[in-house]
Design a protein around this motif. Structure first.
Motif, mmCIF file in Angstrom:
data_model
loop_
_atom_site.group_PDB
_atom_site.id
_atom_site.type_symbol
_atom_site.label_atom_id
_atom_site.label_comp_id
_atom_site.label_asym_id
_atom_site.label_seq_id
_atom_site.Cartn_x
_atom_site.Cartn_y
_atom_site.Cartn_z
ATOM 1 N N ARG A 196 -15.728 -38.261 7.116
ATOM 2 C CA ARG A 196 -15.425 -37.472 8.312
ATOM 3 C C ARG A 196 -15.958 -36.049 8.160
ATOM 4 O O ARG A 196 -16.590 -35.512 9.072
ATOM 5 N N LEU B 70 -18.784 -34.083 10.360
ATOM 6 C CA LEU B 70 -18.472 -32.819 11.051
ATOM 7 C C LEU B 70 -19.507 -31.749 10.731
ATOM 8 O O LEU B 70 -19.949 -31.009 11.615
ATOM 9 N N ARG C 14 -22.771 -32.765 12.501
ATOM 10 C CA ARG C 14 -22.727 -32.547 13.952
ATOM 11 C C ARG C 14 -22.869 -31.062 14.289
ATOM 12 O O ARG C 14 -23.596 -30.673 15.202
ATOM 13 N N ARG C 15 -22.206 -30.220 13.519
ATOM 14 C CA ARG C 15 -22.275 -28.771 13.780
ATOM 15 C C ARG C 15 -23.709 -28.265 13.574
ATOM 16 O O ARG C 15 -24.239 -27.516 14.381
ATOM 17 N N ALA D 222 -13.056 -24.547 3.327
ATOM 18 C CA ALA D 222 -12.530 -25.754 3.977
ATOM 19 C C ALA D 222 -12.342 -26.850 2.929
ATOM 20 O O ALA D 222 -12.980 -26.824 1.881
ATOM 21 N N ASN E 3 -28.251 -25.449 20.281
ATOM 22 C CA ASN E 3 -27.527 -24.371 20.972
ATOM 23 C C ASN E 3 -28.375 -23.118 21.109
ATOM 24 O O ASN E 3 -28.009 -22.179 21.805
ATOM 25 N N LEU F 250 -16.853 -20.426 5.716
ATOM 26 C CA LEU F 250 -16.068 -21.423 6.456
ATOM 27 C C LEU F 250 -16.112 -22.775 5.747
ATOM 28 O O LEU F 250 -15.103 -23.485 5.677
ATOM 29 N N LEU F 251 -17.292 -23.128 5.242
ATOM 30 C CA LEU F 251 -17.428 -24.404 4.543
ATOM 31 C C LEU F 251 -16.801 -24.323 3.158
ATOM 32 O O LEU F 251 -16.164 -25.258 2.697
ATOM 33 N N GLN G 104 -25.912 -29.511 16.363
ATOM 34 C CA GLN G 104 -25.664 -28.711 17.581
ATOM 35 C C GLN G 104 -26.337 -27.348 17.468
ATOM 36 O O GLN G 104 -26.846 -26.826 18.449
ATOM 37 N N ALA G 105 -26.321 -26.793 16.255
ATOM 38 C CA ALA G 105 -26.898 -25.457 16.061
ATOM 39 C C ALA G 105 -28.382 -25.447 16.409
ATOM 40 O O ALA G 105 -28.900 -24.452 16.916
ATOM 41 N N GLU H 273 -26.576 -20.047 7.218
ATOM 42 C CA GLU H 273 -25.134 -19.885 6.940
ATOM 43 C C GLU H 273 -24.910 -18.653 6.056
ATOM 44 O O GLU H 273 -23.970 -17.892 6.273
ATOM 45 N N LEU I 106 -13.618 -29.428 1.983
ATOM 46 C CA LEU I 106 -14.826 -30.267 1.971
ATOM 47 C C LEU I 106 -15.394 -30.269 0.562
ATOM 48 O O LEU I 106 -15.387 -29.227 -0.105
ATOM 49 N N THR J 79 -21.373 -17.317 7.356
ATOM 50 C CA THR J 79 -20.494 -18.421 7.767
ATOM 51 C C THR J 79 -20.327 -19.481 6.683
ATOM 52 O O THR J 79 -19.545 -20.413 6.860
#
Lengths: 241, 310
Positions: free
Chosen positions: A2, A6, A9-10, A90, A17, A86-87, A13-14, A78, A92, A83
């Motif tokens: 999962r 995630l 997918r992020r 998390a 976006n 964040l990883l 999307q980047a 990143e 992960l 950022t």
């Protein structure tokens, strides 16, 4: 799994976006289309299978260049945006982070290759090629793309700047491309080793000609695995730095 | 509750943090103070799981951060000095994404957004792209990402840096509001803010803990004695009769005189406020107000970090 999805997918999307993903895809498609028109189609009459073979030859270069450019941002962006924290904070694992980013980069390569499908389709207007030839060529491109994406994931993971990462990825890729030249001037057993590790010469050409070569698939898978392991090792050190 | 024991961290041969031991109770707001290079950021990064220590242990609600990092990280929220934000995402999508990677289900993450947005005051920008937000809102979104997964410990590194006075007041209220659900560790260079926001202070010097406690406790330690401020109705002679006898009183001065009302400062050898009150009553002095005098936090800070000697 999962967490991996995630992250993937992020990152995927980047790409979309911002204009970045569209610009890279458009530029690669434009160059591939121009090369296809100029060198694969040509002006003189030729066999459809030859046209298709040249298309895969040209597209392999576009695939490798695309992978180098698309992977440079995976970790570099990143880090520069701050950022990565964040990883890192998390729940992960490092493996999930690396595989997620690799998957996002590979998905972009798959999208790029999917958008080139119109070119083999054009061959059907005035000629005829085997679908198996198309399938094997694309399988080879995907395998080659996965390998360079893994090299790019590693290059991005172990360097701080995006351009340095892209530079390292390009150097390693070119080095692997050119080992066949070294093989020509080497003696056994080095000759056999250099010939085997050549990224394109020995391993891509069967796919280009319409043959699915299991040995080459194993080679590409092994190289992909090796560089992903190196990428995981590369980011593991950050908690000690 | 967070317990830190013997935390030590070297960068190569350079010692950043040495043998730090402290604990923070649940729902407590603790301020982390120290000069640049004192080891604050290193400590916060270790507590947030970003760095591994050379030695020592960190336990959150009894669970070791380093032997079960994934489980413990689910219960920690971290806001670095520069909020980690994906500029191209909307605030809502970003918070949902952060909730998901910190272990929430999509339903949990989406249902957490309204309450988190209300606590951090970002309702009006939820569907705005982060890259278009002002600095103040970025900080708020930074706090929102730190609490979206309902952590039991929130670590805030310089949360008010770069904010204007109005935003500082709002941020202060926001941090105090976190106490209802979290333990909060705040690092800041702005001492007055720490003083107004935190229940307790941890002061670092050269990677070691130079002092910890409430502001009053630290003041007692820094000054070596306690101090009371009195407002009484009486004369100087009445005060002298009450305060000149007991050994607990080490000195006193009248600071202001308005008619029959005197304001006086009384220095004590320890926590002996009740002795002073009893003596005042016995001397027939009318007590209007007795409060503990709080030292200027800057003075405490300078004394504990040794900078006052420069």
């Amino acid at each position: 799994m999962r967490g991996l999805l995630l992250v993937a997918r992020r990152d995927l999307q980047a790409y979309f976006n911002t204009a970045w993903g569209y610009v890279i895809l458009a530029a690669m498609l434009l160059i591939d289309g121009l090369l296809f028109n100029a060198f694969a189609m040509g002006a003189s009459a030729q066999y459809s299978s030859d046209v298709l073979e040249k298309f895969f030859y040209l597209s392999s270069g576009i695939t490798m260049a695309g992978a180098v450019i698309l992977t440079m941002r995976l970790f570099g962006e990143e880090r520069s945006a701050g950022t990565m924290v964040l990883l890192d904070t998390a729940p992960l694992t490092d493996l999930q982070i690396v595989l997620g980013k690799f998957l996002a980069g590979f998905a972009m390569i798959a999208i790029l290759l999917g958008l080139t499908l119109y070119m083999p389709a054009l061959i059907f207007v005035n000629g005829k090629v085997s679908l198996l030839h198309i399938a094997s060529g694309y399988l080879g491109l995907l395998a080659l793309g996965a390998t360079v994406t893994a090299i790019g994931t590693w290059g991005s993971a172990v360097t701080r700047g995006q351009y340095v990462g892209a530079g390292i990825t390009a150097v390693v890729t070119v080095a692997l491309l050119l080992t066949w030249m070294l093989a020509k001037v080497s003696d056994p057993p080095l000759k056999a080793i250099l010939s085997y590790v050549a990224l394109f010469d020995k391993h891509f050409q069967p796919f280009q000609k319409g043959r699915i070569n299991i040995e080459s698939l194993v080679y590409y898978a092994s190289l992909t695995f090796a560089f992903l392991v190196l990428a995981v090792r590369g980011i593991q050190g950050r908690r000690w730095r | 509750m967070i317990e830190v024991r013997g935390l030590t961290r070297y960068y190569g041969t350079t010692k950043a943090v040495e043998d730090l031991t402290f604990s923070i109770a649940s729902n407590e707001i603790v301020g982390f103070l120290g000069l640049n290079g004192a080891g604050k950021t290193t400590t916060l990064k270790i507590l947030a799981g970003l760095l591994l220590p050379t030695a020592g242990e960190v336990r959150l609600d009894g669970q070791d951060l380093f032997s079960a990092p994934l489980d413990v990280r689910k219960r920690i929220g971290f806001l670095p000095e520069e909020p980690p934000l994906y500029a191209e995402m909307t605030v809502r999508d970003f918070l949902v994404h952060v909730g998901l990677i910190r272990g929430l289900t999509r339903e949990e993450a989406e249902s957490a957004i309204p309450s988190v947005a209300e606590r951090t005051g970002i309702q009006e920008v939820l569907d705005q792209v982060i890259g278009t937000l002002s600095h103040g809102f970025r900080k708020r979104v930074g706090i929102a990402q730190a609490i979206v997964h309902h952590p039991s410990l929130v670590i805030l590194d310089e949360p008010i840096a770069g904010l204007d006075p109005v935003q500082i007041v709002e941020m202060r209220e926001m941090i105090v509001g976190l106490r209802a659900t979290c333990t909060v560790l705040v690092s800041s260079h702005i001492l007055s803010e720490v003083s107004q926001t935190c229940d307790r202070l941890l002061i670092l010097k050269n990677g070691r803990l130079a002092g910890q406690g409430t502001e009053s406790e630290l003041a007692l330690r820094a000054r070596g004695h306690a101090r009371l401020l009195l407002s009484v109705r009486g004369t100087r002679e009445d005060l002298a009769r009450a305060l000149d006898g007991p050994s607990e009183v080490t000195g006193w001065t009248v600071e202001a005189e308005a008619g029959a009302v005197l304001t006086a400062r009384v220095d004590l050898s320890g926590d002996h406020a009740e002795v002073v009150v009893r003596r005042l009553v016995e001397a027939g002095v009318g007590i209007r107000r007795v409060v503990e005098a709080e030292a200027e936090l800057e003075q405490i800070f300078l004394q504990l970090t040794g900078e006052g000697e420069r």
